[in-house]
Design a protein around this motif. Structure first.
Motif, PDB file in Angstrom:
ATOM      1  N   THR A  46       0.811  -1.223   0.000  1.00 14.30           N
ATOM      2  CA  THR A  46       0.000   0.000   0.000  1.00 14.30           C
ATOM      3  C   THR A  46       0.841   1.270   0.000  1.00 14.30           C
ATOM      4  O   THR A  46       0.301   2.361   0.025  1.00 14.30           O
ATOM      5  CB  THR A  46      -0.908   0.011   1.242  1.00 14.30           C
ATOM      6  OG1 THR A  46      -0.078  -0.097   2.400  1.00 14.30           O
ATOM      7  CG2 THR A  46      -1.893  -1.125   1.197  1.00 14.30           C
ATOM      8  N   LYS A  47       2.158   1.113  -0.021  1.00 14.02           N
ATOM      9  CA  LYS A  47       2.996   2.308   0.094  1.00 14.02           C
ATOM     10  C   LYS A  47       3.293   2.909  -1.276  1.00 14.02           C
ATOM     11  O   LYS A  47       3.557   2.203  -2.239  1.00 14.02           O
ATOM     12  CB  LYS A  47       4.313   1.951   0.778  1.00 14.02           C
ATOM     13  CG  LYS A  47       4.123   1.483   2.219  1.00 14.02           C
ATOM     14  CD  LYS A  47       5.445   1.041   2.805  1.00 14.02           C
ATOM     15  CE  LYS A  47       5.258   0.519   4.216  1.00 14.02           C
ATOM     16  NZ  LYS A  47       6.500  -0.029   4.764  1.00 14.02           N
ATOM     17  N   SER A  48       3.291   4.180  -1.336  1.00 17.42           N
ATOM     18  CA  SER A  48       3.802   4.994  -2.435  1.00 17.42           C
ATOM     19  C   SER A  48       3.425   4.486  -3.825  1.00 17.42           C
ATOM     20  O   SER A  48       4.263   4.131  -4.631  1.00 17.42           O
ATOM     21  CB  SER A  48       5.327   5.126  -2.341  1.00 17.42           C
ATOM     22  OG  SER A  48       5.930   3.859  -2.449  1.00 17.42           O
ATOM     23  N   LYS A  49       2.150   4.474  -4.060  1.00 20.01           N
ATOM     24  CA  LYS A  49       1.610   4.172  -5.389  1.00 20.01           C
ATOM     25  C   LYS A  49       2.317   2.987  -6.071  1.00 20.01           C
ATOM     26  O   LYS A  49       3.046   3.149  -7.054  1.00 20.01           O
ATOM     27  CB  LYS A  49       1.693   5.402  -6.286  1.00 20.01           C
ATOM     28  CG  LYS A  49       0.705   6.487  -5.884  1.00 20.01           C
ATOM     29  CD  LYS A  49       0.759   7.669  -6.822  1.00 20.01           C
ATOM     30  CE  LYS A  49      -0.155   8.770  -6.312  1.00 20.01           C
ATOM     31  NZ  LYS A  49      -0.001  10.016  -7.064  1.00 20.01           N
ATOM     32  N   PRO A  50       2.115   1.810  -5.556  1.00 25.39           N
ATOM     33  CA  PRO A  50       2.777   0.656  -6.173  1.00 25.39           C
ATOM     34  C   PRO A  50       2.282   0.430  -7.593  1.00 25.39           C
ATOM     35  O   PRO A  50       1.136   0.762  -7.933  1.00 25.39           O
ATOM     36  CB  PRO A  50       2.362  -0.495  -5.257  1.00 25.39           C
ATOM     37  CG  PRO A  50       1.056  -0.050  -4.676  1.00 25.39           C
ATOM     38  CD  PRO A  50       1.188   1.436  -4.487  1.00 25.39           C
ATOM     39  N   ARG A  51       3.162  -0.129  -8.391  1.00 28.54           N
ATOM     40  CA  ARG A  51       2.791  -0.465  -9.763  1.00 28.54           C
ATOM     41  C   ARG A  51       2.188  -1.869  -9.770  1.00 28.54           C
ATOM     42  O   ARG A  51       2.711  -2.772  -9.136  1.00 28.54           O
ATOM     43  CB  ARG A  51       4.023  -0.406 -10.664  1.00 28.54           C
ATOM     44  CG  ARG A  51       4.540   1.018 -10.847  1.00 28.54           C
ATOM     45  CD  ARG A  51       5.980   1.016 -11.316  1.00 28.54           C
ATOM     46  NE  ARG A  51       6.179   0.378 -12.598  1.00 28.54           N
ATOM     47  CZ  ARG A  51       5.988   0.961 -13.777  1.00 28.54           C
ATOM     48  NH1 ARG A  51       5.641   2.222 -13.828  1.00 28.54           N
ATOM     49  NH2 ARG A  51       6.182   0.314 -14.895  1.00 28.54           N
ATOM     50  N   TRP A  52       1.097  -2.000 -10.485  1.00 26.69           N
ATOM     51  CA  TRP A  52       0.354  -3.262 -10.439  1.00 26.69           C
ATOM     52  C   TRP A  52      -0.118  -3.628 -11.835  1.00 26.69           C
ATOM     53  O   TRP A  52      -0.796  -2.839 -12.496  1.00 26.69           O
ATOM     54  CB  TRP A  52      -0.824  -3.130  -9.469  1.00 26.69           C
ATOM     55  CG  TRP A  52      -1.781  -4.282  -9.505  1.00 26.69           C
ATOM     56  CD1 TRP A  52      -1.490  -5.616  -9.472  1.00 26.69           C
ATOM     57  CD2 TRP A  52      -3.211  -4.200  -9.589  1.00 26.69           C
ATOM     58  NE1 TRP A  52      -2.630  -6.365  -9.524  1.00 26.69           N
ATOM     59  CE2 TRP A  52      -3.705  -5.532  -9.588  1.00 26.69           C
ATOM     60  CE3 TRP A  52      -4.115  -3.140  -9.636  1.00 26.69           C
ATOM     61  CZ2 TRP A  52      -5.067  -5.810  -9.656  1.00 26.69           C
ATOM     62  CZ3 TRP A  52      -5.475  -3.427  -9.704  1.00 26.69           C
ATOM     63  CH2 TRP A  52      -5.932  -4.762  -9.714  1.00 26.69           C
ATOM     64  N   ASN A  53       0.251  -4.839 -12.224  1.00 19.01           N
ATOM     65  CA  ASN A  53      -0.231  -5.410 -13.478  1.00 19.01           C
ATOM     66  C   ASN A  53      -1.365  -6.363 -13.148  1.00 19.01           C
ATOM     67  O   ASN A  53      -1.128  -7.479 -12.685  1.00 19.01           O
ATOM     68  CB  ASN A  53       0.917  -6.147 -14.181  1.00 19.01           C
ATOM     69  CG  ASN A  53       0.424  -7.040 -15.300  1.00 19.01           C
ATOM     70  OD1 ASN A  53      -0.642  -6.816 -15.867  1.00 19.01           O
ATOM     71  ND2 ASN A  53       1.207  -8.062 -15.621  1.00 19.01           N
ATOM     72  N   PRO A  54      -2.612  -5.980 -13.359  1.00 15.67           N
ATOM     73  CA  PRO A  54      -3.732  -6.840 -12.941  1.00 15.67           C
ATOM     74  C   PRO A  54      -3.708  -8.215 -13.598  1.00 15.67           C
ATOM     75  O   PRO A  54      -4.233  -9.170 -13.045  1.00 15.67           O
ATOM     76  CB  PRO A  54      -4.969  -6.047 -13.383  1.00 15.67           C
ATOM     77  CG  PRO A  54      -4.510  -4.645 -13.536  1.00 15.67           C
ATOM     78  CD  PRO A  54      -3.076  -4.733 -13.981  1.00 15.67           C
ATOM     79  N   ARG A  55      -3.093  -8.307 -14.755  1.00 16.16           N
ATOM     80  CA  ARG A  55      -3.077  -9.605 -15.437  1.00 16.16           C
ATOM     81  C   ARG A  55      -2.149 -10.600 -14.747  1.00 16.16           C
ATOM     82  O   ARG A  55      -2.137 -11.785 -15.077  1.00 16.16           O
ATOM     83  CB  ARG A  55      -2.669  -9.429 -16.893  1.00 16.16           C
ATOM     84  CG  ARG A  55      -3.709  -8.679 -17.699  1.00 16.16           C
ATOM     85  CD  ARG A  55      -3.203  -8.368 -19.092  1.00 16.16           C
ATOM     86  NE  ARG A  55      -4.080  -7.447 -19.796  1.00 16.16           N
ATOM     87  CZ  ARG A  55      -5.095  -7.818 -20.564  1.00 16.16           C
ATOM     88  NH1 ARG A  55      -5.336  -9.093 -20.723  1.00 16.16           N
ATOM     89  NH2 ARG A  55      -5.857  -6.932 -21.150  1.00 16.16           N
ATOM     90  N   ALA A  56      -1.353 -10.113 -13.829  1.00 17.03           N
ATOM     91  CA  ALA A  56      -0.484 -11.021 -13.068  1.00 17.03           C
ATOM     92  C   ALA A  56      -1.172 -11.517 -11.810  1.00 17.03           C
ATOM     93  O   ALA A  56      -0.609 -12.334 -11.088  1.00 17.03           O
ATOM     94  CB  ALA A  56       0.819 -10.320 -12.707  1.00 17.03           C
ATOM     95  N   GLY A  57      -2.368 -11.049 -11.537  1.00 18.91           N
ATOM     96  CA  GLY A  57      -3.080 -11.503 -10.357  1.00 18.91           C
ATOM     97  C   GLY A  57      -3.768 -10.340  -9.678  1.00 18.91           C
ATOM     98  O   GLY A  57      -3.451  -9.182  -9.933  1.00 18.91           O
TER      99      GLY A  57
END
Lengths: 186, 781
Positions: free
Chosen positions: B299-310
């Motif tokens: 939840t820290k500092s705007k993590p980068r997230w690829n939704p297709r990875a889960g």
């Protein structure tokens, strides 16, 4: 841009190359001819010749030649420092191998910053095995530098004849023996 | 609610608890039904049961003469008593006659045993005194006003002494009456834990068999006190709100509730009728809380997230039952007022739960991944008890940056690289991004097969391991093959509805230990030439014309089966291979070897190759490693892996080099396999390949290369930093060549390049390597 386009651009752009083993200013221009490709033989019956070379300065002597089943390694990525031209019975050039200078030696050297370099040099004397694929009516090879200065001509007939005589039922051997018996000579 | 009143208790606190409470309720309701029925049917008789004892203590003849002068032979009275205890209820009368205790010819008697007892409701003691004149003619003494009347005494509680004066006889009786203790059925409680400060109560349910007074008291380690004093008849319910009589709050403690009926002793709990309910936990509940325990992504500092990875997942801790919502909206929007998507889960139990969002929203009738950008995610809870919440963190709301799926590569390794028969093998698949950092992936699968089994039409149908939302996946297999042979393995990685990559099936050999030390060269990762959809019989085929085959030789290792060196050697070779994949152990970077792994084969020689220092007493450069090995005719590269203190070197014509370090292998492989020239100055090897060179020997040739000027790439001189002044252009004496991999002049130290400082492959390096691999694809390797 496709790879073929790049190749064409290179062919147009490169007017001379030099081996890097000499000073750049002293190198004569070399025509950009392509090596004559050696037919690939992925067949499990592929055969090779093992030529044990001894090279001192510019003199090459053959210590041993033998033939056996098994494919010979490729030289696909090698620089054009040394050449082996493969000849058939009629003296036809069957193919050409472009590879490293047999005397090429890089000795790694660790630097104080943890990196290392690999100073490059030519040994005065070297010895080792050179593998040549057995193809068609192969009878001898000629070793040259990239400027086609000949270093040695190596007759392979005896080695091939010995192997093929022992393996007459091999189709390639029987074909080679047939050519040989018909009197074709290198 | 005052003591003794009946109240609907608050709802259950959890499923388990709820079940128990429901069970107790069922029992209570059943009891209430039974006793309710009894109470209804016995309403008219719901009077006290009384134990009564009537004793005639004195009878006196007032006449002071014979009792019946008309009788011949009149004598003093021969008194006897008949005592009857009767009731106006349905209870049968109890009658006692004391003729056997006849006392003859006495004017005054004081009997001691003329006692009659009974138990009934509303009893009346009836006494008659007789003078025995033979069995046929007894005379009834007149003991009350009026002849022939009985002495009738309604019973009152306690001891009553009565003297009745009759016409001829006075009689004194003592009546003792006590109420019969009620039977108390074991009471039940609806819950064993309650927090009075939250207006929670407990309800004690029970029953008595007749009207009685109950005293209810708690006993805890902090003392005891009365909590109730109620009159009940039949079934009863007592609601305790956590206060003593008088209103004082009971302490937080474990309380034993003692219910004592009349006649029982609420202090001496063993005195019947007394029942005890043990272990009522009067508690002070903590405030409602929702605490985030973990999150993916962090939840820290705007993590980068690829939704297709889960999915995005938040794991949290609830203090009590609640409905939890995960709200999502786009942009920076804490707190969220308008949701793009809401994930909700109702009636979650206290404890750990989680909510996930897969990164999709409903659009056009189907769920679609949201476009890349900043999104705000917020967690909230509504607790069942309606009390205020404490959120941890105070505002569980944060931003994530949804990104497009990064490039995806997959590598798979076996450990050991060659197994001994019966030796466990671990297979590890690593998903990588463009920079070869670990890359989270939707699914990673590891497939393992026995080549012989597959050739016998028993191909694997499922992976041996599937890892989700992971970047590394491992599995250890005890016996990869039941006999010596070849084990095949591959890895597959794919995002959810996204990129799909896989390694080729690679083969490693499982050997008998007796092979160690022999001249055998065995597979340590050879890709199959399986084709897109060949028959399974083709499983296990390989084509060395399509691969760059590297053989690793043990240099100065004790290659005997019973020693540890073979294991050490295999581990070192594994490091060299790992480095070639760009996975470390020394450095991580993209690798054309991994990108073209279909065209890369690894083999291991099992016979030791001697390595010596050619001249240990001389300074550089004469202390080069001296070695030899019988290389196979087919290997493009032969590496002698060793630990000998000597300078590694390479005999490239013979395809043979020594290497103590994986990075030396990394650098040397670019010379031997691709023919790349050095790009550092000044003692390297400089040549110009006819096709796709990385070094030009003339500036004219270099600038003619299409890569020159492409992007930021320019031709830079390879020259001694100490001799020339930057920048340099044109043909200058002393320059070793021209490189175009970077716009960074070689003057700048530590320029990253595989052909300079053994780091990353740059444009011209990659181009040359890709060219060679494309030739391999055509069977020219």
């Amino acid at each position: 841009m496709s790879r073929s386009q790049l190749l064409l651009l290179f062919a147009a752009a490169i007017v001379s190359t030099c081996c890097g083993l000499r000073s750049t200013s002293a190198q004569p221009a070399v025509a950009l001819e392509q090596p004559i490709p050696i037919p690939a033989n992925p067949d499990i019956n592929a055969k090779h010749l093992r030529i044990t070379l001894h090279m001192q300065e510019r003199s090459i002597t053959v210590e041993a030649i033998s033939m056996d089943y098994g494919r010979a390694r490729s030289y696909i990525g090698d620089p054009d420092q040394f050449r082996a031209k493969l000849f058939g019975f009629s003296g036809k050039v069957l193919g050409e191998i472009r590879t490293w200078d047999p005397r090429a030696l890089a000795v790694y050297q660790a630097n104080s910053d943890g990196t290392f370099t690999d100073p490059f040099s030519l040994k005065q004397e070297t010895e080792g095995d050179f593998f040549v694929p057995f193809i068609d009516s192969l009878t001898y090879i000629e070793l040259t530098d990239r400027w086609n200065n000949s270093y040695a001509r190596i007759d392979l007939v005896n080695a091939i004849q010995a192997f093929c005589t022992a393996n007459q039922f091999d189709s390639e051997c029987s074909a080679w023996l047939k050519n040989f018996i018909q009197g074709s000579t290198p | 609610v005052k003591d003794g009143s009946i109240k609907r208790v608050s709802g259950p606190q959890g499923l388990c608890h709820s079940f128990l409470v429901r069970t107790e309720r069922l029992i209570v309701v059943s009891l209430l039904a039974i006793f309710g029925f009894l109470a209804f049917t016995q309403t008219a008789h719901a009077f006290h049961q009384v134990n009564v004892t009537a004793t005639v203590t004195r009878v006196t003849n007032k006449l002071n003469r014979c009792f019946d002068p008309l009788v011949v032979g009149c004598s003093r009275p021969d008194y006897y008593a008949v005592i009857t205890i009767e009731s106006n209820s349905k209870d049968p009368s109890q009658s006692c006659s004391f003729r056997k205790e006849l006392i003859e010819n006495r004017d005054t008697i004081t009997p001691t045993t003329w006692t009659c007892s009974a138990r009934m409701e509303n009893p009346i003691v009836v006494v008659n005194i007789w003078d025995f004149d033979g069995n046929k003619f007894p005379d009834l003494a007149d003991i009350v006003a009026g002849p022939g009347e009985s002495l009738r005494v309604p019973v009152t509680r306690g001891t009553t002494s009565i003297t009745s004066v009759g016409d001829d006889t006075n009689v004194m009786i003592i009546i003792t009456a006590t109420r019969e203790p009620s039977k108390l059925f074991p009471p039940l409680v609806n819950q064993r834990e309650f927090d009075p400060s939250l207006n929670e109560t407990i309800t004690i349910s029970g029953a008595v068999d007749h009207q009685t007074r109950l005293k209810i008291r708690t006993n805890s380690t902090l003392g005891r006190a009365d909590i109730g004093d109620i009159n009940v008849n039949g079934p009863f319910m007592f609601v305790w709100n956590g206060t003593f009589i008088g209103g004082t709050a009971a302490p937080v403690a474990i309380h034993d509730i003692i219910v004592a009926g009349e006649g029982g002793n609420p202090v001496i709990s063993s005195s019947p009728p007394t029942e005890i309910i043990n272990g009522i936990n009067l508690i002070k509940r903590p405030p409602n809380s929702l605490a985030i325990l973990s999150s993916f992504p962090a939840t820290k500092s705007k993590p980068r997230w690829n939704p297709r990875a889960g999915p995005l997942k938040l794991e949290f801790l609830l203090s009590s039952s609640a409905t939890v919502e995960l709200d999502i909206t786009n942009g920076n929007a804490c707190p969220i007022t308008t949701s793009l998507e809401t994930i909700s889960s109702s009636n979650l139990n206290p404890g750990t739960s989680s909510l996930s969002w897969d990164g999709t929203i409903l659009r056009g009738g189907s769920r679609q991944f949201v476009p890349k950008g900043i999104y705000t995610v917020a967690l909230s809870a509504t607790f069942s008890n309606g009390l205020p919440n404490v959120l941890v963190p105070r505002e569980p709301c944060f931003q994530v940056e949804v990104i497009d799926p990064p490039p995806l590569e997959i590598a798979v390794e076996s450990s050991p690289i060659v197994a001994l028969l019966g030796e466990p093998m671990m297979f590890t698949a690593t998903a990588l991004d463009a920079e070869h950092a670990d890359r989270l992936t939707g699914t990673i699968e590891i497939w393992v097969a026995d080549v012989i089994e597959v050739g016998a039409h028993r191909p694997p149908t499922t992976p041996v391991m599937t890892c989700r939302q992971s970047s590394v996946c491992s599995v250890s297999i005890i016996t990869a093959t039941p006999t010596t042979g070849r084990v095949a393995f591959k890895a597959v990685a794919h995002d959810i509805l996204g990129s799909f990559v896989q390694t080729p099936w690679r083969m490693a050999e499982v050997i008998d230990p007796s092979m160690i030390g022999t001249g055998a060269i065995v597979m340590a990762g050879v890709p199959m030439d399986f084709g897109p959809s060949p028959p399974v019989e083709f499983f296990g085929r390989f084509n060395q014309s399509k691969t760059i085959d590297t053989v690793y030789f043990p240099g100065n290792f004790d290659m005997s089966a019973d020693g540890s060196d073979p294991t050490v050697f295999r581990g070192i070779v594994a490091d060299h291979i790992k480095q070639l994949w760009g996975l470390g152990p020394q450095r991580r970077f993209p690798s054309t070897f991994l990108a073209n792994q279909d065209n890369v084969s690894f083999w291991v020689a099992l016979k030791n190759a001697t390595v010596v220092n050619s001249n240990p007493f001389d300074p550089d450069p004469n202390n080069a490693c001296s070695y030899g090995a019988s290389t196979p005719p087919w290997s493009e590269v032969n590496a002698i892996v060793h630990r000998t203190p000597c300078r590694d070197n390479s005999k490239r014509f013979f395809r043979l080099y020594s290497a103590k370090s994986p990075l030396i292998s990394w650098h040397e492989m670019h010379h031997v396999a691709f023919g790349l020239a050095d790009e550092y100055c000044c003692d390297g090897g400089y040549w110009q390949q006819s096709i796709f060179p990385n070094v030009y020997l003339s500036h004219v040739d270099c600038v003619a290369d299409p890569l020159s000027g492409f992007g930021s790439l320019t031709c830079q001189p390879i020259r001694d930093n100490n001799v020339f002044t930057c920048p340099i252009s044109g043909q200058v004496q002393g320059i070793r060549g021209w490189r175009l991999d970077s716009d960074t002049d070689i003057c700048v130290n530590n320029t990253p390049d595989v052909m300079i400082n053994n780091t990353i492959e740059l444009g011209a390096d990659t181009r040359r390597a890709s060219h060679v691999f494309s030739e391999c694809d055509q069977g020219k390797c």
